[in-house]
Design a protein around this motif. Structure first.
Motif, short mmCIF file in Angstrom:
data_model
loop_
_atom_site.label_atom_id
_atom_site.label_comp_id
_atom_site.label_asym_id
_atom_site.label_seq_id
_atom_site.Cartn_x
_atom_site.Cartn_y
_atom_site.Cartn_z
N SER A 204 41.27 26.59 5.38
CA SER A 204 42.00 25.34 5.18
C SER A 204 42.74 25.33 3.85
O SER A 204 43.92 24.94 3.78
N LYS A 205 42.07 25.77 2.80
CA LYS A 205 42.68 25.80 1.46
C LYS A 205 43.86 26.77 1.42
O LYS A 205 44.94 26.43 0.92
N GLU A 206 43.66 27.96 1.95
CA GLU A 206 44.72 28.97 1.92
C GLU A 206 45.93 28.53 2.74
O GLU A 206 47.07 28.74 2.35
N LEU A 207 45.68 27.91 3.90
CA LEU A 207 46.78 27.48 4.77
C LEU A 207 47.61 26.40 4.09
O LEU A 207 48.86 26.47 4.09
N LEU A 211 51.61 27.00 3.10
CA LEU A 211 52.67 26.20 3.72
C LEU A 211 53.48 25.43 2.68
O LEU A 211 54.68 25.21 2.86
N CYS A 212 52.83 25.02 1.59
CA CYS A 212 53.53 24.27 0.54
C CYS A 212 54.68 25.07 -0.07
O CYS A 212 55.62 24.48 -0.62
N LEU A 213 54.60 26.39 0.02
CA LEU A 213 55.67 27.22 -0.54
C LEU A 213 57.01 26.89 0.11
O LEU A 213 58.06 26.99 -0.52
N TYR A 232 53.90 34.17 6.47
CA TYR A 232 53.95 33.68 7.85
C TYR A 232 52.76 34.21 8.66
O TYR A 232 52.08 33.45 9.37
N LYS A 233 52.50 35.51 8.55
CA LYS A 233 51.38 36.10 9.29
C LYS A 233 50.05 35.49 8.84
O LYS A 233 49.17 35.19 9.65
N ARG A 238 45.40 31.88 9.98
CA ARG A 238 44.57 30.75 9.57
C ARG A 238 44.62 29.62 10.60
O ARG A 238 43.60 29.01 10.90
N ILE A 239 45.80 29.34 11.15
CA ILE A 239 45.94 28.30 12.16
C ILE A 239 45.14 28.66 13.40
O ILE A 239 44.45 27.81 13.98
#
Length: 493
Positions: A204-207, A211-213, A232-233, A238-239
């Motif tokens: 969750s943290k990494e995703l 995405l914020c980038l 993207y990968k 993570r999703i």
């Protein structure tokens, strides 16, 4: 041949730049909105880029608003943004159903689907209507035991610290909030406080961070470029993992409810998931995908925001010992029972003011972004269709005309009933405002107060180092880059 091509470029480029300059000048005249001078092609990127890289966009926006006025025009490359602190304009936007979430939020679509944050129109209205009763006063009271149980886990971790031990409490608060929202929404004990490296917690943290980038790097907003990156990968992986986890929870919970003949809701802690599983829209049960979108939305909106805000509160209490002492005395004077009720929590008026003042100084969402599908004229401004218009909440809260001595931490300002009555409600909106205000704001306030009651009843909080200051940054949310470094001192009985 080379000379011919070079000559065409040499002669053509100034014409292209002139065309862009004249086109934008014409658009600006029609907009009727002031803003800093633009460079053709780049727009205002030359002014903003260092702030974007340093994650301090909120600072330059406040400066530009002070320089150019309450509503300003900014261009990032060819993309037009309108920032406003104009209360009447904000009121008109947030209460107009034709203004929806901006396309800028679509970066979260692969994760959150059509959950409450991203949905719009009839779909949003039906889901909001379905979920609103879940945040009623009486229902929220049933979540308090979860808040208190997880707060006790937090306090137990504090008890295990050495004397004078300086810690960054921010990750602890994130884990506390994640445990609370996981159990409240899905009925699942993640145990993130004692196992912060659990796969779901890390994913969750990494995703969210990855995405914020896409918000701040224009090239990443181009889909085919984004899909060529390693980011993207990573997001896809993570999703896939998170969706699998949530799907398993939904299926297990659905089976459990089917096997229960007549469950007594007072016998166990509630889960928002149960409401979704037992509800229908247009006489049809919700699909697993629709339920999963809402679960993912609750998890994201309910832990990152609340955990970060609690960090800001603890920092300000540690910095302002006199305020912390007033909160402690209020807790003591109310002789709160070991088993808290929602009435107990809401009796602490000064603590409420402390959290409100923290949210004024550090609104977790610095900007709320909307757009309309059609051209709009609001007040004296023309707003083209699909233009991102941002309520700069951080700037609204920091203007002298709205709050006297706006950079000063002063919880007493929220005790001044006359001042509050005179002030427009749209000058203070840490949970956004209007039709799409935050559905979980009372949930979050109760959660934060419960933790603070538990901690302050037993400990004094001090800054980790004498002159520690948070390094305020902005991704999509405000956060402290250097964490929240504090020490806990056991109170004498």
């Amino acid at each position: 041949m080379f000379i011919l091509i070079a000559s065409i470029i040499f002669c053509g480029l100034p014409l292209i730049l002139l065309y862009v300059h004249l086109k934008w000048a014409k658009e600006d005249l029609k907009l009727g909105i002031p803003g800093p001078p633009c460079i053709p092609i780049l727009g205002n990127l030359h002014l903003l880029w260092n702030y974007i890289k340093e994650e301090k966009l909120h600072e330059i926006i406040l400066d530009l608003i002070n320089e150019y006025g309450e509503t300003i025009r900014v261009r990032v490359g060819p993309k037009l943004f309108i920032f406003t602190t104009e209360v009447k304009l904000v009121e008109a936007i947030v209460n107009n159903p034709k203004f929806m979430k901006s396309d800028d939020y679509k970066i979260y679509q692969p994760w959150l689907g059509d959950g409450l944050i991203l949905a719009h129109g009839e779909k949003w209205h039906k889901m909001r209507k379905l979920l609103t009763p879940a945040f009623h006063f009486q229902i929220l009271g049933r979540f308090v035991p979860i808040f208190q149980e997880q707060a006790e886990v937090f306090v137990e971790k504090v008890r295990n610290l050495g004397p004078e031990e300086n810690i960054n409490v921010a990750p602890w608060l994130q884990s506390f909030a994640l445990d609370v929202v996981s159990e409240s929404s899905m009925g699942v004990k993640l145990n993130a406080q004692n196992d912060p490296n659990r796969d779901f917690v890390v994913a969750s943290k990494e995703l969210l961070d990855t995405l914020c980038l896409r918000f701040y790097y224009p090239l990443y907003n181009i889909d085919f470029i984004w899909k060529l990156t390693s980011h993207y990968k990573k997001c896809c992986d993570r999703i896939r993992f998170i969706n699998g986890f949530v799907n398993d929870v939904i299926n297990q919970r659905r089976e459990k409810l089917l096997n229960e003949k007549s469950p007594d809701p007072s016998e166990e802690k509630p889960a928002l998931l149960d409401i979704l599983l037992q509800s229908t829209i247009d006489d049809s049960p919700l699909s697993n995908e629709a339920i999963r979108d809402e679960m993912n939305t609750f998890m994201v909106a309910g832990h990152e925001t609340t955990g970060t805000t609690m960090g800001f509160v603890i920092f300000l209490l540690a910095k302002h010992q006199e305020v912390q002492e007033k909160v402690f005395l209020e807790i003591k004077e109310n002789s709160l029972n070991q088993k808290l009720s929602i009435r107990d929590i809401n009796s602490l008026r000064y603590l409420d003011c402390v959290i409100k003042e923290t949210l004024r100084l550090y609104p977790i969402l610095p900007d709320a972004i909307k757009q309309s599908a059609e051209d709009f004229t609001l007040r004296k401004y023309f707003i083209p269709a699909k233009t991102s218009i941002l309520t700069s909440i951080h700037a609204v809260h920091r203007l002298e005309k709205n709050f006297k001595n706006p950079d000063e931490f002063n919880p007493d300002r929220f005790l001044d009933e006359i001042s509050n009555e005179e002030r427009s409600p749209y000058t203070y909106q840490p949970f956004s405002a209007g039709l799409r205000n935050c559905i979980g704001q009372r949930f979050a306030m109760l959660e934060m107060k419960t933790l603070l009651i538990q901690v302050l009843s037993e400990y004094k909080i001090h800054l980790g180092t004498k002159n520690f200051e948070i390094d305020l940054r902005e991704s999509t949310l405000l956060f402290s880059r250097n964490g929240v470094n504090v020490k806990f001192e056991k109170r004498k009985k």
